[in-house]
Design a protein around this motif. Sequence first.
Motif, PDB file in Angstrom:
ATOM      1  N   ILE A 180      72.140  92.135  23.408  1.00 17.28           N
ATOM      2  CA  ILE A 180      71.976  90.803  23.990  1.00 17.28           C
ATOM      3  C   ILE A 180      72.121  90.877  25.506  1.00 17.28           C
ATOM      4  CG2 ILE A 180      73.087  88.530  24.197  1.00 17.28           C
ATOM      5  CD1 ILE A 180      73.576  88.761  21.115  1.00 17.28           C
ATOM      6  N   ASP A 181      73.073  91.658  25.974  1.00 22.12           N
ATOM      7  CA  ASP A 181      73.211  91.829  27.429  1.00 22.12           C
ATOM      8  C   ASP A 181      71.941  92.448  28.021  1.00 22.12           C
ATOM      9  OD1 ASP A 181      75.705  90.728  27.373  1.00 22.12           O
ATOM     10  OD2 ASP A 181      76.777  92.541  28.009  1.00 22.12           O
ATOM     11  N   LYS A 182      71.367  93.437  27.323  1.00 16.29           N
ATOM     12  CA  LYS A 182      70.113  94.031  27.796  1.00 16.29           C
ATOM     13  C   LYS A 182      69.019  92.968  27.914  1.00 16.29           C
ATOM     14  CE  LYS A 182      70.487  98.741  25.879  1.00 16.29           C
ATOM     15  NZ  LYS A 182      69.820  99.701  24.970  1.00 16.29           N
ATOM     16  N   MET A 183      68.902  92.138  26.887  1.00 11.24           N
ATOM     17  CA  MET A 183      67.874  91.095  26.878  1.00 11.24           C
ATOM     18  C   MET A 183      68.050  90.132  28.052  1.00 11.24           C
ATOM     19  SD  MET A 183      67.916  90.072  22.861  1.00 11.24           S
ATOM     20  CE  MET A 183      67.882  91.310  21.565  1.00 11.24           C
ATOM     21  N   ILE A 184      69.281  89.733  28.284  1.00  9.22           N
ATOM     22  CA  ILE A 184      69.548  88.778  29.361  1.00  9.22           C
ATOM     23  C   ILE A 184      69.250  89.409  30.712  1.00  9.22           C
ATOM     24  CG2 ILE A 184      71.328  87.386  30.474  1.00  9.22           C
ATOM     25  CD1 ILE A 184      72.675  87.166  27.679  1.00  9.22           C
ATOM     26  N   LEU A 185      69.696  90.651  30.903  1.00  7.36           N
ATOM     27  CA  LEU A 185      69.442  91.330  32.175  1.00  7.36           C
ATOM     28  C   LEU A 185      67.950  91.525  32.428  1.00  7.36           C
ATOM     29  CD1 LEU A 185      72.282  94.017  32.139  1.00  7.36           C
ATOM     30  CD2 LEU A 185      72.210  91.902  33.462  1.00  7.36           C
ATOM     31  N   LYS A 186      67.165  91.651  31.354  1.00  6.39           N
ATOM     32  CA  LYS A 186      65.715  91.812  31.485  1.00  6.39           C
ATOM     33  C   LYS A 186      64.968  90.481  31.386  1.00  6.39           C
ATOM     34  CE  LYS A 186      65.397  96.668  30.249  1.00  6.39           C
ATOM     35  NZ  LYS A 186      64.654  97.718  29.538  1.00  6.39           N
ATOM     36  N   ALA A 368      48.830  94.877  18.102  1.00  2.00           N
ATOM     37  CA  ALA A 368      49.306  93.500  17.926  1.00  2.00           C
ATOM     38  C   ALA A 368      49.271  92.734  19.237  1.00  2.00           C
ATOM     39  CB  ALA A 368      50.725  93.514  17.355  1.00  2.00           C
ATOM     40  N   THR A 369      49.539  93.407  20.335  1.00  2.77           N
ATOM     41  CA  THR A 369      49.502  92.757  21.642  1.00  2.77           C
ATOM     42  C   THR A 369      48.123  92.183  21.930  1.00  2.77           C
ATOM     43  OG1 THR A 369      51.184  94.303  22.438  1.00  2.77           O
ATOM     44  CG2 THR A 369      49.938  93.091  24.101  1.00  2.77           C
ATOM     45  N   HIS A 370      47.076  92.908  21.566  1.00  5.35           N
ATOM     46  CA  HIS A 370      45.705  92.432  21.784  1.00  5.35           C
ATOM     47  C   HIS A 370      45.394  91.236  20.877  1.00  5.35           C
ATOM     48  CE1 HIS A 370      44.152  95.673  24.462  1.00  5.35           C
ATOM     49  NE2 HIS A 370      45.240  96.268  23.990  1.00  5.35           N
ATOM     50  N   ILE A 371      45.923  91.242  19.667  1.00  9.56           N
ATOM     51  CA  ILE A 371      45.739  90.091  18.773  1.00  9.56           C
ATOM     52  C   ILE A 371      46.390  88.853  19.384  1.00  9.56           C
ATOM     53  CG2 ILE A 371      46.159  89.168  16.466  1.00  9.56           C
ATOM     54  CD1 ILE A 371      44.325  91.564  16.391  1.00  9.56           C
ATOM     55  N   ALA A 372      47.608  89.013  19.879  1.00  7.29           N
ATOM     56  CA  ALA A 372      48.332  87.887  20.470  1.00  7.29           C
ATOM     57  C   ALA A 372      47.602  87.328  21.685  1.00  7.29           C
ATOM     58  CB  ALA A 372      49.745  88.311  20.849  1.00  7.29           C
ATOM     59  N   LEU A 373      47.144  88.211  22.561  1.00  8.36           N
ATOM     60  CA  LEU A 373      46.450  87.769  23.772  1.00  8.36           C
ATOM     61  C   LEU A 373      45.129  87.081  23.440  1.00  8.36           C
ATOM     62  CD1 LEU A 373      47.079  90.869  26.059  1.00  8.36           C
ATOM     63  CD2 LEU A 373      47.881  88.540  26.521  1.00  8.36           C
ATOM     64  N   ALA A 374      44.382  87.639  22.505  1.00 10.18           N
ATOM     65  CA  ALA A 374      43.062  87.090  22.184  1.00 10.18           C
ATOM     66  C   ALA A 374      43.141  85.730  21.513  1.00 10.18           C
ATOM     67  CB  ALA A 374      42.303  88.063  21.286  1.00 10.18           C
ATOM     68  N   THR A 375      44.210  85.475  20.792  1.00  9.02           N
ATOM     69  CA  THR A 375      44.322  84.224  20.034  1.00  9.02           C
ATOM     70  C   THR A 375      45.239  83.211  20.695  1.00  9.02           C
ATOM     71  OG1 THR A 375      46.098  85.202  18.701  1.00  9.02           O
ATOM     72  CG2 THR A 375      43.851  85.363  17.826  1.00  9.02           C
ATOM     73  N   GLY A 376      45.948  83.606  21.749  1.00  5.17           N
ATOM     74  CA  GLY A 376      46.856  82.678  22.417  1.00  5.17           C
ATOM     75  C   GLY A 376      48.074  82.332  21.589  1.00  5.17           C
ATOM     76  N   ALA A 377      48.661  83.332  20.927  1.00  6.78           N
ATOM     77  CA  ALA A 377      49.874  83.098  20.135  1.00  6.78           C
ATOM     78  C   ALA A 377      50.964  82.480  21.015  1.00  6.78           C
ATOM     79  CB  ALA A 377      50.372  84.410  19.529  1.00  6.78           C
ATOM     80  N   ASP A 378      51.837  81.692  20.407  1.00  3.23           N
ATOM     81  CA  ASP A 378      52.915  81.041  21.161  1.00  3.23           C
ATOM     82  C   ASP A 378      54.023  82.015  21.540  1.00  3.23           C
ATOM     83  OD1 ASP A 378      52.266  77.983  21.069  1.00  3.23           O
ATOM     84  OD2 ASP A 378      51.855  78.734  19.059  1.00  3.23           O
ATOM     85  N   MET A 379      54.197  83.058  20.745  1.00  8.67           N
ATOM     86  CA  MET A 379      55.190  84.083  21.038  1.00  8.67           C
ATOM     87  C   MET A 379      54.850  85.301  20.197  1.00  8.67           C
ATOM     88  SD  MET A 379      58.457  82.404  18.972  1.00  8.67           S
ATOM     89  CE  MET A 379      59.425  83.885  18.652  1.00  8.67           C
ATOM     90  N   MET A 380      55.357  86.461  20.610  1.00 10.56           N
ATOM     91  CA  MET A 380      55.177  87.645  19.783  1.00 10.56           C
ATOM     92  C   MET A 380      56.426  88.506  19.833  1.00 10.56           C
ATOM     93  SD  MET A 380      52.686  90.505  21.538  1.00 10.56           S
ATOM     94  CE  MET A 380      52.997  91.559  20.107  1.00 10.56           C
ATOM     95  N   LEU A 381      56.599  89.281  18.797  1.00  7.46           N
ATOM     96  CA  LEU A 381      57.754  90.154  18.680  1.00  7.46           C
ATOM     97  C   LEU A 381      57.604  91.371  19.574  1.00  7.46           C
ATOM     98  CD1 LEU A 381      60.421  90.765  17.130  1.00  7.46           C
ATOM     99  CD2 LEU A 381      59.022  91.988  15.453  1.00  7.46           C
ATOM    100  N   ALA A 382      58.669  91.683  20.315  1.00  6.40           N
ATOM    101  CA  ALA A 382      58.718  92.934  21.072  1.00  6.40           C
ATOM    102  C   ALA A 382      59.097  94.029  20.083  1.00  6.40           C
ATOM    103  CB  ALA A 382      59.737  92.840  22.197  1.00  6.40           C
ATOM    104  N   LYS A 383      58.113  94.768  19.639  1.00  4.43           N
ATOM    105  CA  LYS A 383      58.307  95.764  18.590  1.00  4.43           C
ATOM    106  C   LYS A 383      57.696  97.078  19.046  1.00  4.43           C
ATOM    107  CE  LYS A 383      54.073  94.189  16.268  1.00  4.43           C
ATOM    108  NZ  LYS A 383      53.460  93.670  15.043  1.00  4.43           N
ATOM    109  N   PRO A 384      58.017  98.174  18.384  1.00  4.46           N
ATOM    110  CA  PRO A 384      58.867  98.330  17.209  1.00  4.46           C
ATOM    111  C   PRO A 384      60.293  98.674  17.606  1.00  4.46           C
ATOM    112  CG  PRO A 384      57.762 100.392  17.636  1.00  4.46           C
ATOM    113  CD  PRO A 384      57.313  99.437  18.718  1.00  4.46           C
ATOM    114  N   GLY A 385      61.113  99.011  16.587  1.00 11.81           N
ATOM    115  CA  GLY A 385      62.466  99.477  16.812  1.00 11.81           C
ATOM    116  C   GLY A 385      63.468  98.368  16.979  1.00 11.81           C
ATOM    117  N   MET A 386      64.727  98.766  17.105  1.00 13.66           N
ATOM    118  CA  MET A 386      65.838  97.835  17.271  1.00 13.66           C
ATOM    119  C   MET A 386      66.588  98.085  18.574  1.00 13.66           C
ATOM    120  SD  MET A 386      66.461  95.487  14.957  1.00 13.66           S
ATOM    121  CE  MET A 386      66.372  95.048  13.209  1.00 13.66           C
ATOM    122  N   GLY A 387      65.990  98.841  19.490  1.00 10.17           N
ATOM    123  CA  GLY A 387      66.701  99.197  20.705  1.00 10.17           C
ATOM    124  C   GLY A 387      66.463  98.305  21.899  1.00 10.17           C
ATOM    125  N   VAL A 388      65.668  97.253  21.747  1.00  7.86           N
ATOM    126  CA  VAL A 388      65.325  96.299  22.799  1.00  7.86           C
ATOM    127  C   VAL A 388      64.392  96.926  23.845  1.00  7.86           C
ATOM    128  CG1 VAL A 388      66.168  94.798  24.659  1.00  7.86           C
ATOM    129  CG2 VAL A 388      67.399  94.911  22.497  1.00  7.86           C
TER     130      VAL A 388
END
Length: 421
Positions: A180-186, A368-388
């Motif tokens: 969570i600290d990583k996320m906030i700092l970024k 997945a990033t290209h799918i999100a950009l092309a369709t104007g998704a409201d948000m997308m998951l920063a993936k993969p992994g659990m390391g942020v």
Amino acid sequence: MQIRDVILAPGVGAFFYDDQAAIRAGAVQDGFVYTGAPVTPGFESIRMPAASLGLGLALQDGAVVWGDMMSVQYSGAWGSDPLFDSKQMEAVLRETVAPRLLDADVSKFLDANAYVLGPTEGRRLPLALEYGVSQALLAAAAHVPRTTMVEVLCREFETRLPDKRIPLFSQSGDSRDINIDKMILKSVDILPHGLVNSREKFGVQGSHFVEFVEHVAARIVDIGQPRYHPTLHFDVYGWIGLEIGQDPQDVADFICRVGDRVPGFALNIECPVDYGSLTGQLDNYAKIVSHLDDRGSNARVVVDERCNTFDDIKLFAEAKAAHLVQIKMPDVGTVADSARAVLICKQNGVGAYLGGSCAETDLSARVATHIALATGADMMLAKPGMGVDEGLSIVGNEQSRTLATLDYRRSQMAKNTGVTA
């Protein structure tokens, strides 16, 4: 453009496959593993390393393009396909899909996708296979004219080329405080997911969960940039229903109380209840949404479980049975259906969260990033992994590069034509 040959490459996912049923039943965590016997068919232990199978398409001009097959972290749970089996995927691919691939024209993505991944004997192919093969077909369609995947998608789905980034949602895993600290700092747009997947994390009547939500909000104020104001998003894995009860009014009241503890923050609550069936989820989530809207709450409901395929997503969007729908890409199947799912949500005024799994690969995340950009998704998951850091880097940089490429092409077109872009 034809395909000359098919290449396979075994790989690994960026996290692990977890037996969600065993965890919900009280499996004890010992370090990074869970003790006890697995419950879900296919699992040899409660936590298993995620696997993937890469598919390379060797094209006529000598180029090789790739896609990755894999399952979600909680395979076999809540309507997801069974645990990924690379040997089974290889057998289906070679017997059924490879002959279609070698007969396909990959220059038009949607046509090739429909031909190669059509039903076999009236049944869909495994969704993990659909996911990986469709990635490779999209890469091939982009290679033919030497464009980006987003340009292919915008042309075939008749959407506008993007000119702005999609907000990113990062997930903390069990290392919550550090991540969570990583996320906030970024300055992540949406955080932290939180992995509230056990009674220990949720607490009696949600007490631990409420404390956690307040902690995240306070930490943002303490260490975040002065103007940083992210959306708070928590996945509670049905624990509101398990601990508070399943009555939609009671669920909405609890969510409102949580929202009241973090005034000024938009709050997303993912999977508040598991009603045990698609119909139950659909009907009751619509009631929860209605109650929250009537109250003017700052909280929104995100549906995930029991809403897997494009047809499921269409039902939830049309019924407005969620404020946001998670489009969990490996569960949807082809990336074409994920794109359609975003568009159907937008057509119905429902938020589209293009998600997926920590168990995916770097390649599937970039597609997945290209799918999100092309369709104007409201948000997308920063993936993969659990390391942020890894997911933010892979998805965030792919967005940045793609948008920079499109900006460059616009500027060159304007220069060549004398028309302002």
